[in-house]
Write an enzyme that holds these catalytic residues in place. Sequence first.
Site, PDB file in Angstrom:
ATOM      1  N   HIS A   1       2.415   0.903   0.736  1.00 25.23           N
ATOM      2  CA  HIS A   1       3.562   0.250   1.363  1.00 25.23           C
ATOM      3  C   HIS A   1       3.739  -1.178   0.853  1.00 25.23           C
ATOM      4  CE1 HIS A   1       1.097  -2.391   3.862  1.00 25.23           C
ATOM      5  NE2 HIS A   1       0.328  -1.345   4.135  1.00 25.23           N
TER       6      HIS A   1
ATOM      7  N   GLU B   1      -3.462   4.665   8.146  1.00 22.12           N
ATOM      8  CA  GLU B   1      -4.522   3.787   7.652  1.00 22.12           C
ATOM      9  C   GLU B   1      -5.788   3.941   8.490  1.00 22.12           C
ATOM     10  OE1 GLU B   1      -6.116   2.541   5.432  1.00 22.12           O
ATOM     11  OE2 GLU B   1      -5.182   0.636   4.845  1.00 22.12           O
TER      12      GLU B   1
END
Length: 200
Positions: A13, A84
């Site tokens: 990202h 994550e």
Amino acid sequence: MTANHHEIWLFRHGETSWSVDGRHTGRTDVPLNAAGRQRAQAIRRRLSRRRFALVLSSPLVRAVETCRLAGYGDVAELSDDLMEWDYGGVEGLRTVDIRKKRPGWSLWRDGVPGGETVEEVGARALEVIARTASVDGDIALFAHGHLLRILAASWLGLPADAGRLFALGTASVSVLGFEHESRVIVKWNQDSHLIDLEPQ
């Protein structure tokens, strides 16, 4: 390319306020900052509408927004396995601050209180790899730094903590694939698409 010899494209990202500060950003849903949005759009220009047989994204907003700005929001499927690392008690903290209380602390070696072990993150990465195995064509994954590093290690047959060996910048592009029958890293941490965005 056969289904067994596809490529897996990895997109970390774009930048967030926490990534700039070096804060451990696991499950906290921090959005992209202005630079992060620009860099995600740069991924779109680099890919030039490249088609993928499967696009998966972490459900966290920083990954979803990167996926959308890169041009794949309408075809992406969300996967919790791409979230994550759950950093537990060190969420939001910087390594330098953690080491004031725990000198020499290493995420990869010492782990986190109340969060996931590196092996647990590795198990999720293996689930993602298994899901891609039967896909007839290339795959795109929009996710996070530590998760993608562990996924790359897992792709190569290395233990999950070998992810510490693969640095990965925000809005970077990496490619996993094959050389003959061997799994390899084709490209890693590519950021040439970001050069025009760097301050002169």
